[in-house]
Design an enzyme around this catalytic site. Structure first.
Site, PDB file in Angstrom:
ATOM      1  N   LYS A 125       8.627  -7.920  -2.213  1.00 46.92           N
ATOM      2  CA  LYS A 125       7.772  -7.021  -1.491  1.00 46.92           C
ATOM      3  C   LYS A 125       6.858  -6.169  -2.638  1.00 46.92           C
ATOM      4  O   LYS A 125       5.738  -6.157  -2.667  1.00 46.92           O
ATOM      5  CB  LYS A 125       8.520  -6.166  -0.560  1.00 46.92           C
ATOM      6  CG  LYS A 125       7.678  -4.958  -0.156  1.00 46.92           C
ATOM      7  CD  LYS A 125       6.512  -5.509   0.921  1.00 46.92           C
ATOM      8  CE  LYS A 125       5.644  -4.646   1.429  1.00 46.92           C
ATOM      9  NZ  LYS A 125       4.433  -5.042   2.177  1.00 46.92           N
ATOM     10  N   CYS A 145       0.175   1.274   0.250  1.00 46.58           N
ATOM     11  CA  CYS A 145       0.846  -0.034  -0.231  1.00 46.58           C
ATOM     12  C   CYS A 145       0.574  -0.198  -1.489  1.00 46.58           C
ATOM     13  O   CYS A 145       1.130   0.229  -2.492  1.00 46.58           O
ATOM     14  CB  CYS A 145       0.898  -0.960   0.876  1.00 46.58           C
ATOM     15  SG  CYS A 145       1.738  -0.852   2.262  1.00 46.58           S
TER      16      CYS A 145
HETATM   17  N1  LIG Z   1       2.457   0.519   7.885  1.00 46.52           N
HETATM   18  C1  LIG Z   1       2.228  -0.601   7.264  1.00 46.52           C
HETATM   19  O1  LIG Z   1       1.121  -1.522   7.190  1.00 46.52           O
HETATM   20  C2  LIG Z   1       3.249  -1.274   6.385  1.00 46.52           C
HETATM   21  C3  LIG Z   1       3.335  -2.489   5.816  1.00 46.52           C
HETATM   22  C4  LIG Z   1       4.374  -3.062   5.037  1.00 46.52           C
HETATM   23  C5  LIG Z   1       5.337  -2.027   4.940  1.00 46.52           C
HETATM   24  N2  LIG Z   1       5.588  -0.735   5.233  1.00 46.52           N
HETATM   25  C6  LIG Z   1       6.572  -0.026   4.809  1.00 46.52           C
HETATM   26  O2  LIG Z   1       7.325   0.385   6.077  1.00 46.52           O
HETATM   27  C7  LIG Z   1       7.935   1.595   6.003  1.00 46.52           C
HETATM   28  C8  LIG Z   1       7.553   2.574   7.148  1.00 46.52           C
HETATM   29  O3  LIG Z   1       6.183   2.486   7.059  1.00 46.52           O
HETATM   30  P1  LIG Z   1       5.252   3.201   8.425  1.00 46.52           P
HETATM   31  O4  LIG Z   1       3.964   2.810   8.088  1.00 46.52           O
HETATM   32  O5  LIG Z   1       5.929   2.649   9.947  1.00 46.52           O
HETATM   33  O6  LIG Z   1       5.531   4.591   8.244  1.00 46.52           O
HETATM   34  P2  LIG Z   1       5.133   5.653   9.416  1.00 46.52           P
HETATM   35  O7  LIG Z   1       5.023   6.924   8.804  1.00 46.52           O
HETATM   36  O8  LIG Z   1       4.079   5.291  10.150  1.00 46.52           O
HETATM   37  O9  LIG Z   1       6.289   5.747  10.426  1.00 46.52           O
HETATM   38  C9  LIG Z   1       7.492   6.184  10.080  1.00 46.52           C
HETATM   39  C10 LIG Z   1       8.571   7.040  11.003  1.00 46.52           C
HETATM   40  O10 LIG Z   1       9.647   7.550  10.606  1.00 46.52           O
HETATM   41  C11 LIG Z   1       9.933   8.566  10.810  1.00 46.52           C
HETATM   42  N3  LIG Z   1      11.328   8.955  10.216  1.00 46.52           N
HETATM   43  C12 LIG Z   1      11.109   9.549   8.914  1.00 46.52           C
HETATM   44  N4  LIG Z   1      12.517   9.868   8.719  1.00 46.52           N
HETATM   45  C13 LIG Z   1      13.301   9.518   9.825  1.00 46.52           C
HETATM   46  C14 LIG Z   1      14.728   9.348   9.976  1.00 46.52           C
HETATM   47  N5  LIG Z   1      15.671   9.788   9.236  1.00 46.52           N
HETATM   48  N6  LIG Z   1      15.282   8.853  11.130  1.00 46.52           N
HETATM   49  C15 LIG Z   1      14.317   8.415  12.216  1.00 46.52           C
HETATM   50  N7  LIG Z   1      12.867   8.485  11.985  1.00 46.52           N
HETATM   51  C16 LIG Z   1      12.671   8.999  10.803  1.00 46.52           C
HETATM   52  C17 LIG Z   1       8.780   9.523  10.753  1.00 46.52           C
HETATM   53  O11 LIG Z   1       8.883  10.665  11.885  1.00 46.52           O
HETATM   54  C18 LIG Z   1       7.800   8.321  11.060  1.00 46.52           C
HETATM   55  O12 LIG Z   1       7.348   8.622  12.787  1.00 46.52           O
HETATM   56  C19 LIG Z   1       7.393   2.165   4.658  1.00 46.52           C
HETATM   57  O13 LIG Z   1       8.440   2.095   3.586  1.00 46.52           O
HETATM   58  C20 LIG Z   1       6.192   1.319   4.306  1.00 46.52           C
HETATM   59  O14 LIG Z   1       6.065   1.403   3.003  1.00 46.52           O
HETATM   60  C21 LIG Z   1       4.634  -0.400   5.993  1.00 46.52           C
END
Ligand SMILES: NC(=O)c1ccc[n+]([C@@H]2O[C@H](COP(=O)([O-])OP(=O)(O)OC[C@H]3O[C@@H](n4cnc5c(N)ncnc54)[C@H](O)[C@@H]3O)[C@@H](O)[C@H]2O)c1
Length: 420
Positions: free
Chosen positions: A213, A267
């Site tokens: 990743k 990212c």
């Molecule tokens: N958004 C993308 O396009 C994308 C693509 C690939 C990978 N990622 C990765 O995926 C992961 C999540 O990204 P995202 O964009 O969904 O983030 P986001 O910020 O949209 O959502 C994450 C959610 O997790 C919640 N959260 C935080 N701590 C928590 C806990 N202890 N228990 C339960 N909920 C909790 C937050 O309140 C938030 O709503 C990250 O590592 C990101 O780098 C994201």
């Protein structure tokens, strides 16, 4: 494999919510957990708090059928998926506090036969650290830390590589990379993903999957850095970088990417730091690429200032604020950084055009800058700083912008004398 019926997903953001809705639509019972109460309430009402095509209808359907429920606290399940944020701190070091909090919240709920999957983008070794944490707190669960492949609780890593705007399709169709901390963990996670993924579920180790990743995004960052560096070299020798790239790319094995005002988003601008932090002595190209891409934004600001200072009475259109074309996301956006810098210095002479936002962000508004449609800006301005290659900007005919002095950071107005 034990029967899988109940899934608990930690984190209901851009990744966790579509994943929860998709799995719930396949006949499994899903509990979506988020620490933010407003998120939990919104989803519980069948609505969504993020913008993603078709997600609203799917969430409404699975909530009303009872397949997706929400809570601020996890409950026992067969499979736990962790999809919480993994940002970097001000020193560019990974901040794993949300991952650690998520693991802490489930560790006492685990029972033999469970599968724990980390989906958050994470530094090498994070999945093993999760297994160790579980093992330390629940030694009876034998999470693969004894060198034998006999875990009672399985732990695996499966990164997410979806493109915002196409998440629901890509969740189903993309190939997945799955690495357990033991081979049987990998196999169990593979079988789980096969329940809703049509793409290949490629097996590897947890460490390799973590690096896969990070590699994907560091590779993009490095290639963009090459293009950005080339643009500065062309600049010095008064050569058109777009022409150089177009001609060089006629070579059958060359594919130079397009330069821009820097690299943004949550990212590509962030993930290379996870590798650099793990191996600072080795990740030299990746670190330099980060520096080149960050420095490109500074160079664009300097060029814009030089042009504006040559035209003391001109109004300036800043075209685009988002981190890439045709989206509304401002995270880590270099275009936003340029606009903010110019707004601070030139105030109301700056006219921002961002067709994907309904209103000007507060931090720009407080400097008195204007917020205009592109047509209004073309009439009001003598200078244009093109920062994002939105479709709306591509479509402007030459006749409508011939009067402008332009800095075109994306190379979409190359039919006029332009500065890159
Ligand atoms: N958004 C993308 O396009 C994308 C693509 C690939 C990978 N990622 C990765 O995926 C992961 C999540 O990204 P995202 O964009 O969904 O983030 P986001 O910020 O949209 O959502 C994450 C959610 O997790 C919640 N959260 C935080 N701590 C928590 C806990 N202890 N228990 C339960 N909920 C909790 C937050 O309140 C938030 O709503 C990250 O590592 C990101 O780098 C994201």
């Amino acid at each position: 494999m034990p029967d899988i019926q109940n899934i608990t997903i930690l984190g209901l953001g851009y990744i966790g919510l579509p994943t929860a809705a998709l799995i719930a639509s396949r006949g499994l019972k899903v509990l979506g957990v988020d620490t933010k109460e407003d998120v939990v309430k919104t989803v519980a009402s069948g609505a969504i708090h993020i913008s993603e095509p078709d997600l609203d209808g799917l969430v409404a359907k699975v909530v009303s059928s009872g397949a997706l429920t929400t809570s601020t606290a996890p409950r026992p399940a067969d499979v736990f998926i962790i999809a919480v944020p993994t940002p970097i701190d001000e020193d560019n070091r990974p901040d794993l506090s949300s991952v650690n909090a998520a693991v802490d919240s489930i560790v006492e709920l685990l029972s033999p036969g469970n599968l724990v999957i980390l989906e958050s983008t994470s530094p090498i070794g994070t999945t093993e650290a999760i297994a160790k944490k579980i093992s330390d707190r629940r030694p009876e669960l034998q999470v693969g830390m004894n060198g034998k492949d006999n875990s009672a609780v399985h732990v695996a890593y499966c990164p997410e590589r979806v493109l915002p705007g196409q998440i629901l399709t890509e969740l189903i169709n993309n190939d997945r990379c799955i690495g357990g901390i033991t081979p049987s963990c990998t196999r169990m996670a593979q079988r789980f993903y096969k329940m809703f993924v049509r793409g290949a579920c490629v097996a590897t180790t947890a460490r390799a999957a973590e690096l896969v990743k990070l590699t994907e995004n560091a590779f993009r960052d490095t290639n963009i850095a090459f293009a950005n560096e080339l643009s500065l070299i062309c600049d010095r020798f008064d050569i058109n970088v777009w022409e150089v790239i177009d001609i060089a790319n006629r070579h059958p094995r060359v594919n130079v990417l397009r330069p821009g005002p820097g690299v943004g988003g949550h990212c590509i601008a962030v993930d290379p730091w996870f590798i650099i932090d793990s191996a600072p002595d080795l990740a030299r190209v990746m670190r330099t690429s980060r520096e080149v891409n960050t420095n490109k934004t500074v160079r664009i600001i300097e060029r814009a200032e030089a042009l504006i200072d040559d035209h003391p009475y001109a109004n300036i259109a800043c075209c685009g604020l988002t981190f890439k074309a045709n989206i509304d996301d401002l995270r880590e956006s270099p275009a936003m950084e340029v606009a903010l810098h110019l707004a601070t210095k030139y105030g109301e002479r700056i006219k921002v055009v961002e067709p994907n936002l309904k209103r000007l962000p507060d931090k720009l508004a407080k400097h008195g800058v204007g917020f205009m449609t592109i047509d209004e800006a073309l009439h009001a301005c003598e200078i244009a700083i093109l920062l994002v290659d939105h479709d709306e900007f591509r479509m402007i005919p030459l006749a409508s912008r011939r009067h402008l002095d332009v800095i075109d950071t994306r190379g979409i107005w190359q039919d006029m004398p332009a500065r890159t």
